[in-house]
Design an enzyme around this catalytic site. Structure first.
Site, PDB file in Angstrom:
ATOM      1  N   HIS A  18      -9.517   1.481   4.796  1.00 17.05           N
ATOM      2  CA  HIS A  18      -8.251   1.695   5.513  1.00 17.05           C
ATOM      3  C   HIS A  18      -8.489   2.695   6.648  1.00 17.05           C
ATOM      4  O   HIS A  18      -9.283   3.622   6.509  1.00 17.05           O
ATOM      5  CB  HIS A  18      -7.194   2.220   4.543  1.00 17.05           C
ATOM      6  CG  HIS A  18      -5.819   2.208   5.138  1.00 17.05           C
ATOM      7  ND1 HIS A  18      -5.379   3.208   5.979  1.00 17.05           N
ATOM      8  CD2 HIS A  18      -4.813   1.300   5.045  1.00 17.05           C
ATOM      9  CE1 HIS A  18      -4.143   2.907   6.364  1.00 17.05           C
ATOM     10  NE2 HIS A  18      -3.785   1.765   5.822  1.00 17.05           N
ATOM     11  N   GLY A  62       2.442   2.779  10.769  1.00 13.94           N
ATOM     12  CA  GLY A  62       3.395   3.875  10.577  1.00 13.94           C
ATOM     13  C   GLY A  62       4.099   4.315  11.849  1.00 13.94           C
ATOM     14  O   GLY A  62       4.731   5.367  11.881  1.00 13.94           O
ATOM     15  N   GLU A 121      -5.410  -4.512  10.780  1.00 10.53           N
ATOM     16  CA  GLU A 121      -4.407  -3.458  10.960  1.00 10.53           C
ATOM     17  C   GLU A 121      -4.741  -2.651  12.215  1.00 10.53           C
ATOM     18  O   GLU A 121      -5.526  -1.699  12.148  1.00 10.53           O
ATOM     19  CB  GLU A 121      -4.395  -2.501   9.762  1.00 10.53           C
ATOM     20  CG  GLU A 121      -4.047  -3.140   8.444  1.00 10.53           C
ATOM     21  CD  GLU A 121      -3.455  -2.129   7.464  1.00 10.53           C
ATOM     22  OE1 GLU A 121      -2.331  -2.356   7.027  1.00 10.53           O
ATOM     23  OE2 GLU A 121      -4.100  -1.109   7.160  1.00 10.53           O
ATOM     24  N   ASN A 163       0.875  -1.183   0.000  1.00  9.71           N
ATOM     25  CA  ASN A 163       0.000   0.000   0.000  1.00  9.71           C
ATOM     26  C   ASN A 163       0.904   1.221   0.000  1.00  9.71           C
ATOM     27  O   ASN A 163       1.444   1.598   1.036  1.00  9.71           O
ATOM     28  CB  ASN A 163      -0.901  -0.016   1.242  1.00  9.71           C
ATOM     29  CG  ASN A 163      -1.714   1.267   1.366  1.00  9.71           C
ATOM     30  OD1 ASN A 163      -1.769   2.072   0.433  1.00  9.71           O
ATOM     31  ND2 ASN A 163      -2.361   1.459   2.505  1.00  9.71           N
ATOM     32  N   TRP A 164       1.058   1.804  -1.164  1.00 10.05           N
ATOM     33  CA  TRP A 164       1.994   2.935  -1.291  1.00 10.05           C
ATOM     34  C   TRP A 164       1.430   4.232  -0.726  1.00 10.05           C
ATOM     35  O   TRP A 164       2.145   5.227  -0.645  1.00 10.05           O
ATOM     36  CB  TRP A 164       2.397   3.127  -2.756  1.00 10.05           C
ATOM     37  CG  TRP A 164       3.395   2.121  -3.232  1.00 10.05           C
ATOM     38  CD1 TRP A 164       4.067   1.198  -2.475  1.00 10.05           C
ATOM     39  CD2 TRP A 164       3.865   1.953  -4.578  1.00 10.05           C
ATOM     40  NE1 TRP A 164       4.919   0.466  -3.268  1.00 10.05           N
ATOM     41  CE2 TRP A 164       4.808   0.905  -4.565  1.00 10.05           C
ATOM     42  CE3 TRP A 164       3.563   2.569  -5.791  1.00 10.05           C
ATOM     43  CZ2 TRP A 164       5.472   0.471  -5.722  1.00 10.05           C
ATOM     44  CZ3 TRP A 164       4.216   2.145  -6.938  1.00 10.05           C
ATOM     45  CH2 TRP A 164       5.164   1.117  -6.902  1.00 10.05           C
ATOM     46  N   LYS A 165       0.131   4.236  -0.405  1.00 10.83           N
ATOM     47  CA  LYS A 165      -0.486   5.468   0.105  1.00 10.83           C
ATOM     48  C   LYS A 165      -0.196   6.613  -0.883  1.00 10.83           C
ATOM     49  O   LYS A 165      -0.141   6.365  -2.090  1.00 10.83           O
ATOM     50  CB  LYS A 165      -0.014   5.750   1.530  1.00 10.83           C
ATOM     51  CG  LYS A 165      -0.197   4.515   2.432  1.00 10.83           C
ATOM     52  CD  LYS A 165       0.027   4.763   3.885  1.00 10.83           C
ATOM     53  CE  LYS A 165      -0.200   3.449   4.645  1.00 10.83           C
ATOM     54  NZ  LYS A 165      -0.095   3.604   6.095  1.00 10.83           N
ATOM     55  N   GLU A 186      -6.868   5.149   7.599  1.00 12.48           N
ATOM     56  CA  GLU A 186      -6.673   6.557   7.201  1.00 12.48           C
ATOM     57  C   GLU A 186      -7.912   7.098   6.508  1.00 12.48           C
ATOM     58  O   GLU A 186      -8.274   8.267   6.675  1.00 12.48           O
ATOM     59  CB  GLU A 186      -5.412   6.671   6.320  1.00 12.48           C
ATOM     60  CG  GLU A 186      -4.140   6.473   7.151  1.00 12.48           C
ATOM     61  CD  GLU A 186      -2.967   5.881   6.400  1.00 12.48           C
ATOM     62  OE1 GLU A 186      -2.967   5.881   5.157  1.00 12.48           O
ATOM     63  OE2 GLU A 186      -2.035   5.404   7.084  1.00 12.48           O
ATOM     64  N   SER A 225       3.427  -1.650  10.532  1.00 10.85           N
ATOM     65  CA  SER A 225       4.869  -1.686  10.794  1.00 10.85           C
ATOM     66  C   SER A 225       5.521  -3.029  10.469  1.00 10.85           C
ATOM     67  O   SER A 225       6.455  -3.451  11.151  1.00 10.85           O
ATOM     68  CB  SER A 225       5.164  -1.268  12.239  1.00 10.85           C
ATOM     69  OG  SER A 225       4.778   0.087  12.442  1.00 10.85           O
ATOM     70  N   GLY A 253       2.843  -0.781   4.348  1.00 11.33           N
ATOM     71  CA  GLY A 253       2.985   0.606   3.941  1.00 11.33           C
ATOM     72  C   GLY A 253       4.450   0.952   3.710  1.00 11.33           C
ATOM     73  O   GLY A 253       5.028   0.646   2.671  1.00 11.33           O
ATOM     74  N   GLY A 254       5.067   1.579   4.702  1.00  8.78           N
ATOM     75  CA  GLY A 254       6.428   2.115   4.570  1.00  8.78           C
ATOM     76  C   GLY A 254       7.442   1.168   3.955  1.00  8.78           C
ATOM     77  O   GLY A 254       8.196   1.559   3.047  1.00  8.78           O
TER      78      GLY A 254
HETATM   79  P1  13P Z   1       3.025   0.757   7.719  1.00  9.82           P
HETATM   80  O1  13P Z   1       3.524  -0.560   7.147  1.00  9.82           O
HETATM   81  O2  13P Z   1       3.772   1.933   7.179  1.00  9.82           O
HETATM   82  O3  13P Z   1       2.916   0.706   9.205  1.00  9.82           O
HETATM   83  O4  13P Z   1       1.530   0.943   7.152  1.00  9.82           O
HETATM   84  C1  13P Z   1       0.629  -0.101   7.291  1.00  9.82           C
HETATM   85  C2  13P Z   1      -0.572   0.205   6.496  1.00  9.82           C
HETATM   86  O5  13P Z   1      -1.319   1.114   6.783  1.00  9.82           O
HETATM   87  C3  13P Z   1      -0.825  -0.627   5.301  1.00  9.82           C
HETATM   88  O6  13P Z   1      -2.106  -0.405   4.817  1.00  9.82           O
END
Ligand code: 13P
Length: 254
Positions: free
Chosen positions: A97, A175, A169, A9-11, A99, A215, A236-237
């Protein structure tokens, strides 16, 4: 046997130039091809979907989107319809998600409408659920996650549920560098699967894939991959770097 899915998930990261460069670098980091025993998907921003999709053709790596709208078409400025994603070869779409829930006001009813819209167009939703820190500390994890699952899956058939992906999640792990433990993640995932079994039947519940997200990094992936309940990760990251994402794909091979 469920095949784990490791999804990036590159956001709101990566231009078209950066996204397309990533695909070549990922292929190289994987030694030319996706290993057996695992599936992978990349969910770039909307602007990079088409070029990334073209590059992923024939690689076995699936294309995913990060959001969609619940309607098929119409006067919804700024939104993207499920059929538009399907046309580009999108297979997975992240829905609900945290967010989107916290920053853009998405509630369980809208999340459910989006899940159903995805299925109407042959897309596979990755439905995100998870408790906030204060909910965990108040002992409400089970109640929160159960409510999100119940409402998110409303109106689905057992066959649709079997195809669905759920990402557990915990919001406090996203994050923050503070991942859940493998045991904690597996325990909530077991609970989700039992809830799905009670509502949609054992067969659908055993077919459904439930990922962990929050994470996840190459250094801690083994902690999650060793649990048979955890069917991959939503990342994500650590998915932004091709070598790190390749290492995660390798870690979840089953
Ligand atoms: P991180 O891996 O950056 O914690 O993000 C997780 C996430 O929100 C994947 O959708």
């Amino acid at each position: 046997m469920r095949t784990p899915l490791v999804a990036a998930n590159w956001k709101m990261h990566k231009t078209v130039a950066e996204a397309t460069a990533f695909v070549g670098a990922l292929q190289a980091a994987l030694g030319g091809s996706l290993p057996a025993g695992v599936e992978a998907a990349i969910c770039p921003p909307f602007t990079a979907l088409y070029p990334v999709g073209q590059l992923l053709r024939g690689t076995g790596i699936a294309l995913g989107a990060q959001n969609l709208y619940k309607e098929d078409q119409g006067a919804f400025t700024g939104e993207v319809a499920p059929g538009m994603l399907a046309e580009l070869g999108v297979r997975y779409v992240i829905v609900g998600h945290s967010e989107r829930r916290s920053l853009f006001g998405e509630d369980d009813a809208l999340v459910n409408a989006k899940v159903r819209a995805a299925f109407r167009h042959g897309l596979t939703p990755i439905l995100c659920v998870g408790e906030r820190l204060e909910e965990r500390e108040a002992g409400e994890t089970e109640a929160v996650v159960t409510r999100q699952v119940d409402r998110g899956l409303e109106g689905l058939s057992p066959a649709e549920v079997a195809r669905l992906v759920i990402a557990y999640e915990p919001v406090w792990a996203i994050g923050t560098g503070r991942a859940a433990t493998g045991e904690d993640a597996a325990a909530v995932i077991r609970l989700i699967r039992e809830r799905v079994a009670a509502r949609f039947g054992r067969e659908a519940a055993e077919a459904l894939r439930i990922q962990y997200g929050g994470s996840v990094k190459p250094e801690n992936a083994g902690e999650f991959a060793r649990y048979p309940e955890i069917d991959g990760a939503l990342v994500g990251g650590a998915s932004l770097d091709p070598r790190s994402f390749a290492a995660l794909i390798q870690a979840f091979r089953r």
